[in-house]
Design a protein around this motif. Structure first.
Motif, PDB file in Angstrom:
ATOM      1  N   TYR A  83       0.911  -0.981  -0.196  1.00  0.00           N
ATOM      2  CA  TYR A  83      -0.222  -0.061  -0.036  1.00  0.00           C
ATOM      3  C   TYR A  83       0.906   1.288   0.081  1.00  0.00           C
ATOM      4  CZ  TYR A  83       1.104  -0.061   5.124  1.00  0.00           C
ATOM      5  OH  TYR A  83       1.566  -0.117   6.194  1.00  0.00           O
ATOM      6  N   HIS A  84       0.247   2.425  -0.322  1.00  0.00           N
ATOM      7  CA  HIS A  84       0.956   3.634  -0.390  1.00  0.00           C
ATOM      8  C   HIS A  84       0.799   4.297   1.211  1.00  0.00           C
ATOM      9  CE1 HIS A  84       0.344   3.934  -4.964  1.00  0.00           C
ATOM     10  NE2 HIS A  84       1.705   4.024  -4.801  1.00  0.00           N
ATOM     11  N   CYS A  85       1.915   4.678   1.266  1.00  0.00           N
ATOM     12  CA  CYS A  85       2.016   5.237   2.562  1.00  0.00           C
ATOM     13  C   CYS A  85       2.493   6.582   2.598  1.00  0.00           C
ATOM     14  CB  CYS A  85       2.884   4.302   3.739  1.00  0.00           C
ATOM     15  SG  CYS A  85       3.552   5.330   5.136  1.00  0.00           S
ATOM     16  N   TYR A  86       1.757   7.629   2.932  1.00  0.00           N
ATOM     17  CA  TYR A  86       2.151   8.978   2.983  1.00  0.00           C
ATOM     18  C   TYR A  86       2.695   9.814   4.335  1.00  0.00           C
ATOM     19  CZ  TYR A  86      -0.608   8.630  -1.351  1.00  0.00           C
ATOM     20  OH  TYR A  86      -0.767   8.351  -2.686  1.00  0.00           O
ATOM     21  N   SER A  87       2.873   8.921   5.041  1.00  0.00           N
ATOM     22  CA  SER A  87       3.382   9.538   6.346  1.00  0.00           C
ATOM     23  C   SER A  87       4.765   9.989   5.900  1.00  0.00           C
ATOM     24  CB  SER A  87       3.958   8.323   7.214  1.00  0.00           C
ATOM     25  OG  SER A  87       2.452   7.845   7.942  1.00  0.00           O
ATOM     26  N   SER A  88       5.099  11.422   6.354  1.00  0.00           N
ATOM     27  CA  SER A  88       6.388  11.968   5.926  1.00  0.00           C
ATOM     28  C   SER A  88       7.474  11.284   6.958  1.00  0.00           C
ATOM     29  CB  SER A  88       6.252  13.364   6.036  1.00  0.00           C
ATOM     30  OG  SER A  88       6.367  13.773   7.691  1.00  0.00           O
TER      31      SER A  88
ATOM     32  N   TRP B  72      -1.421   4.316   7.415  1.00  0.00           N
ATOM     33  CA  TRP B  72      -1.859   4.210   5.995  1.00  0.00           C
ATOM     34  C   TRP B  72      -2.229   2.510   5.604  1.00  0.00           C
ATOM     35  CZ3 TRP B  72      -3.261   8.404   3.179  1.00  0.00           C
ATOM     36  CH2 TRP B  72      -2.947   9.533   3.622  1.00  0.00           C
TER      37      TRP B  72
ATOM     38  N   ILE C 243      -5.190  12.294   1.550  1.00  0.00           N
ATOM     39  CA  ILE C 243      -3.768  12.240   0.935  1.00  0.00           C
ATOM     40  C   ILE C 243      -3.308  13.765   1.114  1.00  0.00           C
ATOM     41  CG2 ILE C 243      -2.421  11.813  -1.075  1.00  0.00           C
ATOM     42  CD1 ILE C 243      -4.412   9.718  -1.718  1.00  0.00           C
TER      43      ILE C 243
ATOM     44  N   ARG D 160       2.626  15.204  -1.890  1.00  0.00           N
ATOM     45  CA  ARG D 160       3.373  14.519  -0.984  1.00  0.00           C
ATOM     46  C   ARG D 160       3.775  12.977  -1.836  1.00  0.00           C
ATOM     47  NH1 ARG D 160       2.935  13.504   5.143  1.00  0.00           N
ATOM     48  NH2 ARG D 160       3.353  15.625   4.964  1.00  0.00           N
ATOM     49  N   LYS D 161       4.776  12.573  -2.272  1.00  0.00           N
ATOM     50  CA  LYS D 161       5.131  11.421  -2.789  1.00  0.00           C
ATOM     51  C   LYS D 161       5.086  10.345  -1.586  1.00  0.00           C
ATOM     52  CE  LYS D 161       6.933  11.875  -7.228  1.00  0.00           C
ATOM     53  NZ  LYS D 161       7.694  13.236  -7.653  1.00  0.00           N
ATOM     54  N   PRO D 162       4.263   9.360  -1.940  1.00  0.00           N
ATOM     55  CA  PRO D 162       4.178   8.256  -1.150  1.00  0.00           C
ATOM     56  C   PRO D 162       5.495   7.030  -1.205  1.00  0.00           C
ATOM     57  CG  PRO D 162       2.717   7.663  -2.876  1.00  0.00           C
ATOM     58  CD  PRO D 162       3.614   8.970  -3.171  1.00  0.00           C
TER      59      PRO D 162
ATOM     60  N   PRO E 287      10.005   6.982  -2.086  1.00  0.00           N
ATOM     61  CA  PRO E 287       9.107   7.990  -2.684  1.00  0.00           C
ATOM     62  C   PRO E 287       9.468   8.238  -4.396  1.00  0.00           C
ATOM     63  CG  PRO E 287      10.006   8.810  -0.867  1.00  0.00           C
ATOM     64  CD  PRO E 287      10.660   7.630  -0.921  1.00  0.00           C
TER      65      PRO E 287
END
Ligand code: GLU
Length: 473
Positions: free
Chosen positions: A105-110, A134, A145, A149-151, A188
């Motif tokens: 899965y995509h994770c957008y946490s920085s 995420w 989202i 921000r690139k996941p 990312p």
């Protein structure tokens, strides 16, 4: 503990997968040897894969160093080399499939958020891990989202249960899935990460047996989970303990020669190196010296040791001496010639190098020592004045003169030369060293040489006469 390894029912496919960040390490060469020998034993396939995705550390020179090392040792691969950097398209394809089927899965946490999350966990005494913000679950509403921000892509690691495998070296290993994080499998910028690439490659390359250093044992449960998620069948894994230096510590670059090609430079023969490496962590009864044909016919995973092996330079030297004695003299001549030229050897009007090697090779441990020893015949003798005074005394000069005279007509072979020397000793009532030592000095400039008759025979009549002309100089 020794575990009996399963006899494969399918065709064996092993691989060596070095990261090209320096040179071919002796530890790497040893796992390559085990993988190669196992494939050869079963008439299988040995794959070479270059794991070059770490762009900051991988260099073309290091790739070449690996290829050179493997080819010097004669560890011929059947497929490859495959370069991970050339397989990016395939990794992207697999990532897309995993996203589509919900195993990633995509994770957008920085990065800052992930760090803060870890800090909180540490503060409350928990093991730091991704908290699953995420991670999609049934009926879970994911956060909005964040703009621009690139996941990263994370692997959806099973939450419960264990990962377990019977390691062919270490036995049963079981890791709880709770210990494992949702691993980042793509950054990312979309580039895949290490454990993911290894799993995809082992799957695509249909590797049946992964034999590698036990510094990778922590990666294995992650790779197994990824392979399971891909529906791939699992290879057998065998994690070989590290090689320790003479002091019982890990081999160190500063203290030990750890690059395989260092051993080439130091004058070791590849067959000696292989034989020695084979015995570091594997055994066949008490056999110490064996050929690679024998090793391939004997090699199995059941006799890999689960305790660390200790590198013993003296034993390696002893094995090298064995193989030097057994080696063809012409082959050794080609090996020592460059080192001799570098030391100023003069090969014109000098004895045949292969014949000199035949005489000198018994006592040397490396081809560098052999080159050094053979120089005796290829440089002008320069005897120390003090030594000359000590050995070329008035008492022996008449006998030396007679020897020089007799050299003009004697039949030039060892038996005749030996007889001639004995007759002169008898005539002048001298003991062997009284004549042999000054002869050695005059002919070679030194006192230690192989038997004087052998040395005289090899130099040949012209050189011997020329050098004995200088008896009273
Ligand atoms: N590329 C890894 C290394 O050089 C080896 C990976 C593996 O054998 O799975 O340490």
């Amino acid at each position: 503990m020794t575990v009996s390894a399963p006899i494969p029912s399918t065709s064996v496919r092993t691989r060596f997968a070095p990261s090209p960040t320096g040179y071919l390490h002796v530890g790497g060469a040893r796992t390559a040897l085990f993988s190669w020998a196992y494939a050869r034993h079963f008439g299988g396939t040995f794959v070479l894969r270059i794991e070059d995705t770490d762009l900051e550390r991988s260099t073309p020179e290091a790739v070449q160093a690996i290829l050179d090392g493997m080819s010097w040792l004669g560890l011929q691969h059947d497929e490859g080399p495959f370069y991970q950097m050339q397989r990016m398209q395939r990794y992207r394809e697999v990532l897309a499939k995993m996203l589509a089927d919900g195993t990633a899965y995509h994770c957008y946490s920085s990065p800052e958020e992930v760090e803060a999350m870890r800090e909180r966990q540490r503060a409350s005494g928990d093991k730091p891990r991704y908290d699953g913000t995420w991670r999609p679950e049934a009926d879970k509403v994911l956060p909005a989202i964040p703009a621009e921000r690139k996941p990263v892509i994370r692997f959806k690691n099973p939450l419960d249960g264990d990962v377990s495998w019977v390691d062919v070296v270490k036995g049963q290993i079981t890791i709880g899935n709770r210990e494992l994080d949702d691993l980042v499998i793509a950054r990312p910028d979309g580039t895949p990460t290490y454990n993911f690439c290894v799993a995809v490659d082992d799957w695509d390359m249909q590797i049946t047996h992964v034999i590698r250093g036990d510094d990778h044992v922590n990666n294995t449960p992650r790779q197994i989970n990824i392979l399971n998620a891909l529906g791939a069948s699992l290879p057998y894994y065998g994690h070989v303990p590290m090689i320790l230096g003479t002091d019982g510590q890990k081999l160190s670059k500063r203290r030990d020669a750890v690059s395989v090609m260092d051993y080439f430079d130091k004058g070791f023969l590849p067959e000696a190196m292989l034989n020695y490496l084979a015995r570091l962590g594997w055994s066949h009864g008490d056999d110490e010296v064996f050929s690679m044909e024998q090793m391939c016919s004997w090699f199995d995973l059941s006799h890999l040791s689960s305790s660390p092996a200790q590198f013993n330079p003296e034993k390696l030297a002893w094995i090298n001496n064995h193989y030097i004695k057994a080696a063809d003299n012409q082959r050794l001549a080609a090996l020592v010639r460059p080192a001799m030229l570098a030391q100023g050897a003069e090969f014109d009007n000098a004895p045949d190098l292969a014949a000199v090697i035949a005489l000198m090779k018994e006592r040397v441990n490396t081809t560098l020592e052999l080159a050094q020893a053979a120089m005796l015949f290829y440089r002008q003798p320069m005897a120390d004045a003090e030594l000359r005074k000590q050995h070329i005394t008035d008492a022996v000069i008449p006998a030396l003169m007679q020897y020089a005279e007799a050299c003009k007509t004697v039949e030039w072979n060892k038996a005749a030369l030996s007889l001639m020397l004995k007759e002169i000793l008898a005539k002048f009532s001298l003991k062997m060293p009284q004549l042999a030592m000054p002869l050695r000095l005059l002919l070679t400039g030194q006192l230690q040489t192989p038997s004087i008759d052998a040395v005289v025979e090899l130099f040949g009549r012209d050189v011997v006469q020329a050098r004995l002309n200088k008896i009273t100089e």
